[in-house]
Write a protein that holds these residues in place. Structure first.
Motif, short mmCIF file in Angstrom:
data_model
loop_
_atom_site.label_atom_id
_atom_site.label_comp_id
_atom_site.label_asym_id
_atom_site.label_seq_id
_atom_site.Cartn_x
_atom_site.Cartn_y
_atom_site.Cartn_z
N PRO A 93 0.84 -1.21 0.00
CA PRO A 93 0.00 0.00 0.00
C PRO A 93 0.87 1.26 0.00
O PRO A 93 1.89 1.32 0.70
N PRO A 94 0.52 2.27 -0.77
CA PRO A 94 1.31 3.51 -0.81
C PRO A 94 1.07 4.41 0.39
O PRO A 94 1.75 5.42 0.56
N LEU A 124 -4.56 9.25 3.44
CA LEU A 124 -5.44 9.45 2.29
C LEU A 124 -6.38 10.62 2.56
O LEU A 124 -6.62 11.46 1.68
N SER A 125 -6.89 10.71 3.78
CA SER A 125 -7.77 11.83 4.13
C SER A 125 -7.03 13.16 4.01
O SER A 125 -7.58 14.15 3.50
N ALA A 126 -5.76 13.16 4.44
CA ALA A 126 -4.97 14.39 4.34
C ALA A 126 -4.71 14.74 2.89
O ALA A 126 -4.70 15.93 2.52
N ALA A 127 -4.53 13.74 2.05
CA ALA A 127 -4.30 14.01 0.62
C ALA A 127 -5.54 14.61 -0.02
O ALA A 127 -5.45 15.52 -0.85
N TYR A 128 -6.71 14.10 0.36
CA TYR A 128 -7.95 14.68 -0.15
C TYR A 128 -8.10 16.13 0.32
O TYR A 128 -8.54 17.01 -0.43
N ALA A 129 -7.77 16.38 1.59
CA ALA A 129 -7.88 17.74 2.12
C ALA A 129 -6.94 18.68 1.39
O ALA A 129 -7.31 19.82 1.05
N LYS A 182 -1.11 13.17 -6.94
CA LYS A 182 -0.83 12.39 -5.73
C LYS A 182 -1.97 11.43 -5.44
O LYS A 182 -1.75 10.25 -5.12
N LEU A 183 -3.20 11.91 -5.58
CA LEU A 183 -4.35 11.03 -5.39
C LEU A 183 -4.38 9.92 -6.45
O LEU A 183 -4.70 8.76 -6.15
N ALA A 184 -4.02 10.29 -7.68
CA ALA A 184 -4.00 9.29 -8.75
C ALA A 184 -2.95 8.22 -8.49
O ALA A 184 -3.15 7.03 -8.76
N GLN A 185 -1.80 8.64 -7.93
CA GLN A 185 -0.76 7.68 -7.60
C GLN A 185 -1.23 6.73 -6.51
O GLN A 185 -0.88 5.54 -6.51
N ALA A 190 -9.78 11.94 -7.81
CA ALA A 190 -10.08 13.21 -7.14
C ALA A 190 -11.56 13.36 -6.87
O ALA A 190 -11.97 14.01 -5.91
N GLY A 191 -12.37 12.72 -7.71
CA GLY A 191 -13.81 12.84 -7.55
C GLY A 191 -14.44 11.63 -6.89
O GLY A 191 -15.62 11.36 -7.09
N ALA A 192 -13.66 10.86 -6.14
CA ALA A 192 -14.17 9.64 -5.51
C ALA A 192 -15.25 9.95 -4.49
O ALA A 192 -15.19 10.95 -3.80
N ARG A 193 -16.22 9.04 -4.44
CA ARG A 193 -17.32 9.21 -3.50
C ARG A 193 -17.11 8.31 -2.29
O ARG A 193 -16.27 7.43 -2.27
N GLY A 194 -17.93 8.52 -1.28
CA GLY A 194 -17.83 7.70 -0.08
C GLY A 194 -16.79 8.27 0.87
O GLY A 194 -16.35 9.41 0.76
N SER A 195 -16.43 7.46 1.87
CA SER A 195 -15.47 7.90 2.87
C SER A 195 -14.12 8.16 2.25
O SER A 195 -13.61 7.35 1.47
#
Length: 379
Positions: A93-94, A124-129, A182-185, A190-195
């Motif tokens: 896992p990255p 992952l949450s920080a990357a989305y933020a 970064k999200l793609a990696q 970037a447009g993912a739904r859910g948690s």
């Protein structure tokens, strides 16, 4: 009337006794001569050997003509079964996080894109933020650029203000792209739904889960260690160690016959896919990889195996291995000169297979040699 005198009778008796004694001595002489054993072999000055016609040895010798036939050199090498590197993926896992769900277990078959496990990841949450902040900054920079452009065209704002707005927009655009990359990696859109804390890692190839190192509920913080391993074992490699002296007999595309300890008495077909470019200086061997169709699942990575590589056929002189006699550093055969008359000849041997040995030099087709019990002539 008997007129024989006593003296005459005595003389006759002596003569008879002498005759009988001579006869007995002659008989003893013949018996002694017959009892003396005759030598079975006679070594001549030219180095040849004659066998006595009456010797029992002549019944044990087997003489056959030298033949020339089509042969193919076969080279054998030990090795082991391996998964093909390009079809084996260690799933790491990255991002760090807690394994909340294992969608696949050891031995399960998977397709490319199938979910393997889910992590609850703060990274992952920080990357989305971060991506959200970058998007807001980009929107603000775009609006400011439009405002400064309108003012500049109306000759209300200075050029430097317009140029500063342009630079800010370019920077914001670059930051937004970096956060999206970064999200793609991570494999998260970037447009993912859910948690936005759940990271689902999917299989990049179709294959089988062959190793499982993670457990549900465990925290995984080493992004260099695999949680599980997926391999496509429909085709595997036999990695064989071919000796330097046999390397000329092996080429890419060549057929190979494979045997494994797990399936005694059976042989399998393969094809040479790769011949190593580097020689191991310690073992004097080269790695040769043979591709094997493993759709039936008979081969498991780690199995010990042996590979036999058959070269192109050629005409050669071959003799039974039993015809060869070792004397010091030389290999000899006994060539028949005439009946029961043999001469030793030094020969150079080549490849051997199924009890037959190739003769590189020293013999001609048609020559008759001792193929059995020749060692008795060599004593």
């Amino acid at each position: 009337m008997n007129t024989t005198t006593p003296n005459a009778m005595a003389m006759g008796a002596c003569a008879l006794a002498a005759a009988l004694a001579c006869t007995g001595l002659a008989g003893c002489g013949k018996a002694t001569e017959a009892a003396q054993p005759q030598a079975q072999l006679r070594h001549l000055d030219d180095g040849s050997i004659e066998v006595n016609k009456m010797a029992p040895l002549r019944q044990r010798l087997q003489v056959e003509p030298v033949l020339e036939r089509e042969i193919a050199t076969e080279t054998e090498a030990p090795g082991s079964i391996e998964a093909m590197p390009e079809k084996l993926v260690r799933i790491t896992p990255p991002v760090a996080g807690r394994i909340t769900h294992l969608q696949r277990s050891l031995g399960d078959s998977v397709k490319a894109g199938d979910a393997l496990f889910t992590l609850d990841s703060a990274e992952l949450s920080a990357a989305y933020a971060e991506h959200g902040k970058a998007g807001s900054a980009l929107l603000q920079a775009r609006q400011e650029l439009q405002r400064q452009k309108t003012l500049f065209e109306a000759e209300i704002a200075a050029r430097k203000d317009y140029e500063a707005a342009q630079a800010s927009y370019d920077q914001a655009s670059s930051d937004a792209q970096a956060s999206a990359d970064k999200l793609a990696q991570y494999g998260a859109g970037a447009g993912a739904r859910g948690s936005r804390r759940d990271y689902v890692l999917r299989s990049p190839i179709a294959g089988t889960v062959i190793a499982m190192d993670g457990a549900q509920g465990g925290y995984w913080n080493d992004i260099n260690a695999p949680v599980m391993t997926v391999a496509d074992l429909s085709t595997v490699w036999l990695s064989a160690n071919v000796a330097e002296k046999d390397l000329a007999q092996v080429a890419v595309g060549q057929a190979a016959r494979i045997k494994v300890d797990a399936w005694p008495g059976k042989s399998f077909d393969g094809k040479v896919a790769y011949v190593g470019a580097v020689l191991d200086a310690e073992t004097r061997t080269v790695k040769v990889r043979v591709a094997i169709d493993n759709r039936a699942g008979a081969f498991k990575p780690g199995m010990f195996a042996r590979a036999a590589f058959t070269g192109a056929s050629r005409r050669a002189i071959v003799v039974p291995a039993s015809a060869l006699l070792q004397g010091g550093l030389d290999t000899r055969v006994m060539v028949e000169r005439t009946a029961l008359h043999f001469v030793p000849k030094v020969v150079q041997v080549g490849a051997s297979h199924d009890g037959q040995v190739e003769i590189v030099s020293g013999l001609r087709p048609g020559e008759r040699i001792v193929v059995k019990e020749g060692v008795l002539l060599n004593d």
